[in-house]
Scaffold this active site. Structure first.
Site, PDB file in Angstrom:
ATOM      1  N   ASP A  20       0.680  -1.207   0.019  1.00 26.59           N
ATOM      2  CA  ASP A  20      -0.008  -0.061   0.062  1.00 26.59           C
ATOM      3  C   ASP A  20       0.874   1.395  -0.159  1.00 26.59           C
ATOM      4  O   ASP A  20       2.226   1.133   0.439  1.00 26.59           O
ATOM      5  CB  ASP A  20      -0.655  -0.028   1.281  1.00 26.59           C
ATOM      6  CG  ASP A  20      -1.942   0.784   1.126  1.00 26.59           C
ATOM      7  OD1 ASP A  20      -2.346   1.601   0.059  1.00 26.59           O
ATOM      8  OD2 ASP A  20      -2.668   1.260   2.187  1.00 26.59           O
ATOM      9  N   HIS A  37       2.859   2.855  -8.764  1.00 27.37           N
ATOM     10  CA  HIS A  37       2.817   1.548  -9.074  1.00 27.37           C
ATOM     11  C   HIS A  37       4.140   0.961  -9.700  1.00 27.37           C
ATOM     12  O   HIS A  37       4.448  -0.198  -9.299  1.00 27.37           O
ATOM     13  CB  HIS A  37       1.464   1.332  -9.718  1.00 27.37           C
ATOM     14  CG  HIS A  37       0.261   1.474  -9.219  1.00 27.37           C
ATOM     15  ND1 HIS A  37      -0.042   1.040  -7.825  1.00 27.37           N
ATOM     16  CD2 HIS A  37      -0.708   2.222  -9.543  1.00 27.37           C
ATOM     17  CE1 HIS A  37      -1.221   1.511  -7.490  1.00 27.37           C
ATOM     18  NE2 HIS A  37      -1.666   2.206  -8.636  1.00 27.37           N
ATOM     19  N   ASN A  68     -10.122  -3.533  -6.332  1.00 29.83           N
ATOM     20  CA  ASN A  68      -9.700  -2.714  -7.102  1.00 29.83           C
ATOM     21  C   ASN A  68     -10.159  -2.329  -8.690  1.00 29.83           C
ATOM     22  O   ASN A  68      -9.850  -1.293  -9.124  1.00 29.83           O
ATOM     23  CB  ASN A  68      -8.094  -2.949  -7.279  1.00 29.83           C
ATOM     24  CG  ASN A  68      -7.347  -2.987  -5.737  1.00 29.83           C
ATOM     25  OD1 ASN A  68      -6.372  -3.569  -5.605  1.00 29.83           O
ATOM     26  ND2 ASN A  68      -7.529  -1.882  -5.257  1.00 29.83           N
ATOM     27  N   SER A 199      -8.327  -5.247   4.812  1.00 35.07           N
ATOM     28  CA  SER A 199      -8.850  -5.048   3.411  1.00 35.07           C
ATOM     29  C   SER A 199      -9.076  -6.218   2.664  1.00 35.07           C
ATOM     30  O   SER A 199      -8.626  -6.493   1.389  1.00 35.07           O
ATOM     31  CB  SER A 199      -7.825  -4.097   2.634  1.00 35.07           C
ATOM     32  OG  SER A 199      -7.721  -2.606   3.109  1.00 35.07           O
TER      33      SER A 199
HETATM   34  C1  FPP Z   1      -1.939   0.106  -3.195  1.00 42.34           C
HETATM   35  O1  FPP Z   1      -1.764   1.150  -2.980  1.00 42.34           O
HETATM   36  C2  FPP Z   1      -1.478  -0.804  -4.510  1.00 42.34           C
HETATM   37  C3  FPP Z   1      -1.913  -1.542  -5.505  1.00 42.34           C
HETATM   38  C4  FPP Z   1      -3.675  -1.467  -5.339  1.00 42.34           C
HETATM   39  C5  FPP Z   1      -1.574  -1.971  -6.497  1.00 42.34           C
HETATM   40  C6  FPP Z   1      -0.105  -2.802  -6.089  1.00 42.34           C
HETATM   41  C7  FPP Z   1       0.535  -3.298  -7.483  1.00 42.34           C
HETATM   42  C8  FPP Z   1       1.696  -3.241  -7.665  1.00 42.34           C
HETATM   43  C9  FPP Z   1       2.699  -2.787  -6.600  1.00 42.34           C
HETATM   44  C10 FPP Z   1       2.235  -3.855  -8.744  1.00 42.34           C
HETATM   45  C11 FPP Z   1       2.191  -5.264  -8.893  1.00 42.34           C
HETATM   46  C12 FPP Z   1       3.165  -5.801  -9.820  1.00 42.34           C
HETATM   47  C13 FPP Z   1       3.901  -7.035  -9.577  1.00 42.34           C
HETATM   48  C14 FPP Z   1       4.769  -7.621 -10.551  1.00 42.34           C
HETATM   49  C15 FPP Z   1       3.324  -8.037  -8.324  1.00 42.34           C
HETATM   50  P1  FPP Z   1      -2.374   2.466  -3.217  1.00 42.34           P
HETATM   51  O2  FPP Z   1      -2.431   2.775  -4.977  1.00 42.34           O
HETATM   52  O3  FPP Z   1      -3.913   2.282  -2.722  1.00 42.34           O
HETATM   53  O4  FPP Z   1      -1.712   3.706  -2.738  1.00 42.34           O
HETATM   54  P2  FPP Z   1      -2.365   5.145  -2.115  1.00 42.34           P
HETATM   55  O5  FPP Z   1      -3.018   4.426  -0.903  1.00 42.34           O
HETATM   56  O6  FPP Z   1      -1.346   5.569  -1.422  1.00 42.34           O
HETATM   57  O7  FPP Z   1      -3.271   5.800  -2.909  1.00 42.34           O
END
Ligand code: FPP
Length: 243
Positions: A20, A37, A68, A199
């Site tokens: 996250d 990301h 998501n 979550s």
């Molecule tokens: C949550 O942070 C993150 C996600 C929903 C996506 C996570 C995916 C990756 C890191 C890429 C995966 C790739 C591989 C190769 C496994 P957020 O976007 O909710 O962050 P925020 O709360 O700061 O908005």
């Protein structure tokens, strides 16, 4: 960072990570959320490598939840493309016999995912299945409630077909139809970025997990941060309902 690895009194057998904070990481730098990301996916590689070198046998990473899909289309596409890129890398490494030693497994509902991604899941799972050093689960289109519902549905079918009688169903039977069947439950669940909730992640498997929360955003959650979590875990007293 020095090449010398720290030594912990107790090491979790299975760590699970909610990646996250990517969006906030990007915003802090005046970048698009999708850049966060990308940085998060790079960090995923780095932490998998490090945790594997430390000797952690099982890891599960939350890459995309069943919720998501509510995100803007471009963001969803970017995350799926990052997963595709990683899969292709892994496929190539296996083909060139440069195996990382990772046994890769995808958990989640494959319905609704693009066909090429599902194909890549199958190829990478099959080719990496010979490895037994480190087991890496990547949760894509994953939701804990969906996973339990899926298991219940399979069991209902078995009862209907006469393969099972309902009084034979135990906790172990339910667990054996979860996406993580055959794997140990996570000992430690890590959530960076300051949020303190599960979550819908591994809600069945987390029954006795220890939790580690950190304010650091996922792309910045480096080896030292993981060491802090592991050091803390090593001093926890787990009772599993006993005394
Ligand atoms: C949550 O942070 C993150 C996600 C929903 C996506 C996570 C995916 C990756 C890191 C890429 C995966 C790739 C591989 C190769 C496994 P957020 O976007 O909710 O962050 P925020 O709360 O700061 O908005």
């Amino acid at each position: 960072m020095s090449n010398e690895l720290p030594c912990f009194d107790v090491l979790p057998q299975h760590i699970a990570v909610i990646m996250d904070g990517n969006g906030r990481w990007a915003k802090q730098r005046g970048l698009e959320r999708t850049e966060g990301h990308k940085a998060g996916a790079e960090n995923f590689r780095r932490i998998v490598d490090y945790a594997s070198r430390l000797g952690i046998k099982y890891m599960t990473f939350y890459a995309f939840s069943t919720e998501n899909w509510k995100r803007p289309e471009f963001e969803v596409k970017t995350i799926m493309n990052l997963i595709r890129k990683y899969l292709k890398e892994m496929q190539l490494r296996e083909a060139e016999n440069e195996a990382s030693g990772y046994n890769i497994h995808f958990i989640g509902n494959r319905e609704g995912l693009d066909d090429d991604i599902v194909k890549l899941f199958n190829t990478v799972e099959k080719r990496s299945s010979k490895h037994n050093k480190t087991y890496v689960n990547i949760a894509v289109n994953y939701g804990g409630r969906e996973e339990i519902t899926h298991s219940v549905r399979v069991l209902c079918e078995k009862v209907k077909n006469g393969e099972l009688i309902s009084s034979d169903i135990t906790e172990n039977t339910v667990a054996s139809y979860l996406y993580t069947a055959g794997q140990p439950d996570p000992d430690l669940i890590i959530r960076p970025s300051g949020e303190q909730r599960l979550s819908n992640f591994l809600i069945w498997q987390a029954a006795y997990s220890e939790f580690w929360y950190s304010d650091v955003l996922w792309p910045d959650f480096n080896e030292q941060e993981l060491n802090r979590a592991l050091e803390d875990y090593a001093h926890r007293h787990r009772r599993f309902g006993g005394i």
